[in-house]
Motif scaffolding. Structure first.
Motif, PDB file in Angstrom:
ATOM      1  N   GLY A 104       0.661  -1.356  -0.056  1.00 14.37           N
ATOM      2  CA  GLY A 104      -0.245   0.363  -0.054  1.00 14.37           C
ATOM      3  C   GLY A 104       0.923   0.836  -0.076  1.00 14.37           C
ATOM      4  N   ALA A 105       0.662   1.954   0.692  1.00 11.41           N
ATOM      5  CA  ALA A 105       1.427   3.881   0.614  1.00 11.41           C
ATOM      6  C   ALA A 105       2.590   3.338   1.288  1.00 11.41           C
ATOM      7  N   VAL A 106       3.032   2.230   2.235  1.00 14.72           N
ATOM      8  CA  VAL A 106       4.334   2.031   3.047  1.00 14.72           C
ATOM      9  C   VAL A 106       4.638   1.049   2.536  1.00 14.72           C
ATOM     10  N   GLU A 107       5.803   0.538   1.917  1.00  9.98           N
ATOM     11  CA  GLU A 107       6.229  -1.045   1.420  1.00  9.98           C
ATOM     12  C   GLU A 107       5.931  -1.991   2.694  1.00  9.98           C
ATOM     13  N   GLY A 108       5.398  -3.209   1.606  1.00 11.92           N
ATOM     14  CA  GLY A 108       5.472  -4.545   2.294  1.00 11.92           C
ATOM     15  C   GLY A 108       4.131  -4.170   3.313  1.00 11.92           C
ATOM     16  N   MET A 109       2.786  -2.870   3.169  1.00 18.75           N
ATOM     17  CA  MET A 109       2.395  -2.419   3.780  1.00 18.75           C
ATOM     18  C   MET A 109       0.841  -3.075   3.024  1.00 18.75           C
ATOM     19  N   ILE A 110      -0.055  -4.105   4.468  1.00 19.61           N
ATOM     20  CA  ILE A 110      -0.772  -5.207   3.775  1.00 19.61           C
ATOM     21  C   ILE A 110      -2.541  -4.538   3.726  1.00 19.61           C
ATOM     22  N   THR A 111      -3.201  -4.043   3.018  1.00 18.80           N
ATOM     23  CA  THR A 111      -4.689  -3.665   2.926  1.00 18.80           C
ATOM     24  C   THR A 111      -5.539  -4.092   2.371  1.00 18.80           C
ATOM     25  N   VAL A 112      -7.065  -4.773   2.674  1.00 19.02           N
ATOM     26  CA  VAL A 112      -8.453  -5.054   1.901  1.00 19.02           C
ATOM     27  C   VAL A 112      -8.871  -3.408   2.001  1.00 19.02           C
ATOM     28  N   ALA A 113      -9.518  -3.388   0.921  1.00 18.03           N
ATOM     29  CA  ALA A 113     -10.406  -1.984   1.328  1.00 18.03           C
ATOM     30  C   ALA A 113      -9.704  -1.157   1.533  1.00 18.03           C
ATOM     31  N   ASP A 114     -10.264   0.032   2.438  1.00 20.56           N
ATOM     32  CA  ASP A 114      -9.567   0.502   3.502  1.00 20.56           C
ATOM     33  C   ASP A 114      -8.823   0.330   4.584  1.00 20.56           C
ATOM     34  N   LEU A 115      -9.011  -0.835   5.378  1.00 19.24           N
ATOM     35  CA  LEU A 115      -8.231  -1.702   6.125  1.00 19.24           C
ATOM     36  C   LEU A 115      -6.272  -1.686   5.846  1.00 19.24           C
ATOM     37  N   ILE A 116      -5.745  -1.464   6.556  1.00 21.10           N
ATOM     38  CA  ILE A 116      -4.842  -2.436   7.226  1.00 21.10           C
ATOM     39  C   ILE A 116      -3.961  -2.856   7.728  1.00 21.10           C
ATOM     40  N   ILE A 117      -4.107  -3.996   7.163  1.00 23.75           N
ATOM     41  CA  ILE A 117      -3.427  -5.785   8.439  1.00 23.75           C
ATOM     42  C   ILE A 117      -2.763  -6.102   8.367  1.00 23.75           C
ATOM     43  N   ASP A 118      -2.520  -7.304   9.141  1.00 21.31           N
ATOM     44  CA  ASP A 118      -1.134  -7.735   9.127  1.00 21.31           C
ATOM     45  C   ASP A 118      -0.766  -8.609   8.663  1.00 21.31           C
ATOM     46  N   ARG A 119      -0.340  -9.671   8.328  1.00 24.98           N
ATOM     47  CA  ARG A 119       0.377 -11.175   7.725  1.00 24.98           C
ATOM     48  C   ARG A 119      -0.755 -12.163   8.589  1.00 24.98           C
ATOM     49  N   PRO A 120      -1.006 -11.769   9.841  1.00 26.56           N
ATOM     50  CA  PRO A 120      -2.008 -13.089  10.341  1.00 26.56           C
ATOM     51  C   PRO A 120      -3.898 -13.181  10.128  1.00 26.56           C
ATOM     52  N   GLU A 121      -3.630 -11.455   9.792  1.00 24.00           N
ATOM     53  CA  GLU A 121      -5.229 -11.106   9.566  1.00 24.00           C
ATOM     54  C   GLU A 121      -5.306 -11.342   7.427  1.00 24.00           C
ATOM     55  N   ALA A 122      -4.357 -11.573   7.376  1.00 24.59           N
ATOM     56  CA  ALA A 122      -4.233 -11.373   5.818  1.00 24.59           C
ATOM     57  C   ALA A 122      -4.442 -13.151   5.528  1.00 24.59           C
ATOM     58  N   THR A 123      -3.611 -13.536   6.783  1.00 23.28           N
ATOM     59  CA  THR A 123      -3.842 -15.626   5.792  1.00 23.28           C
ATOM     60  C   THR A 123      -5.063 -15.628   6.187  1.00 23.28           C
ATOM     61  N   TRP A 124      -5.321 -15.569   7.295  1.00 22.36           N
ATOM     62  CA  TRP A 124      -7.190 -15.687   8.035  1.00 22.36           C
ATOM     63  C   TRP A 124      -8.254 -15.196   7.021  1.00 22.36           C
ATOM     64  N   LEU A 125      -7.943 -13.979   6.527  1.00 25.75           N
ATOM     65  CA  LEU A 125      -8.860 -13.695   5.177  1.00 25.75           C
ATOM     66  C   LEU A 125      -8.502 -14.398   4.123  1.00 25.75           C
ATOM     67  N   SER A 126      -7.541 -14.395   3.911  1.00 28.32           N
ATOM     68  CA  SER A 126      -7.172 -15.440   2.559  1.00 28.32           C
ATOM     69  C   SER A 126      -7.932 -16.574   2.472  1.00 28.32           C
ATOM     70  N   SER A 127      -7.413 -17.458   4.059  1.00 24.43           N
ATOM     71  CA  SER A 127      -8.299 -18.784   4.112  1.00 24.43           C
ATOM     72  C   SER A 127      -9.871 -18.622   3.864  1.00 24.43           C
ATOM     73  N   CYS A 128     -11.132 -17.649   4.635  1.00 22.30           N
ATOM     74  CA  CYS A 128     -11.634 -17.470   4.286  1.00 22.30           C
ATOM     75  C   CYS A 128     -12.315 -17.547   2.904  1.00 22.30           C
ATOM     76  N   LEU A 129     -11.968 -16.629   2.349  1.00 20.67           N
ATOM     77  CA  LEU A 129     -12.614 -16.277   0.964  1.00 20.67           C
ATOM     78  C   LEU A 129     -12.203 -17.535   0.621  1.00 20.67           C
ATOM     79  N   ALA A 130     -11.270 -18.674   0.080  1.00 23.35           N
ATOM     80  CA  ALA A 130     -10.881 -19.897  -0.386  1.00 23.35           C
ATOM     81  C   ALA A 130     -12.264 -20.216   0.456  1.00 23.35           C
ATOM     82  N   ALA A 131     -12.631 -21.252   1.430  1.00 22.03           N
ATOM     83  CA  ALA A 131     -13.038 -21.497   2.164  1.00 22.03           C
ATOM     84  C   ALA A 131     -14.682 -21.410   1.245  1.00 22.03           C
TER      85      ALA A 131
END
Length: 107
Positions: free
Chosen positions: A71-98
């Motif tokens: 996102g605005a900073v290198e390595g930043m993970i976002t979803v919509a307007d939210l900044i999320i961390d790697r564990p949150e992104a991993t969980w969300l990715s799993s929910c989307l896949a499932a």
């Protein structure tokens, strides 16, 4: 043996203040700071719904390509307007896949 405890959907609905039913695929996550996230995908909806306690439970729509790196900073993970961390992104990715099979046009 009878279980009179409320269904997980009712508990998550009360937590984030949204309409979540037993027709939804749901996920729950608590991060290391005690912030809570709720995911719900309803069969036939093109996108899922995501709530984050740190964002005052404001609902955002998420889909298969919503998670963004750098996102605005290198390595930043976002979803919509939210900044999320790697564990949150991993969980969300799993929910989307499932729940992918519940979205139209998905196998």
């Amino acid at each position: 043996m009878s279980d009179d405890s409320p269904a997980i959907e009712q508990l998550l609905s009360k937590l984030c203040g949204a309409s979540i039913t037993d027709k939804d695929y749901v996920g729950y996550f608590m991060n290391e700071h005690g912030e809570e996230l709720v995911f719900a995908q309803r069969r036939g909806d093109r996108t899922a719904r995501l709530w984050h306690s740190d964002m005052d439970w404001e609902m955002v729509r998420v889909g298969d390509h919503s998670i963004r790196l750098d996102g605005a900073v290198e390595g930043m993970i976002t979803v919509a307007d939210l900044i999320i961390d790697r564990p949150e992104a991993t969980w969300l990715s799993s929910c989307l896949a499932a729940s992918r099979h519940l979205r139209p046009g998905r196998p």
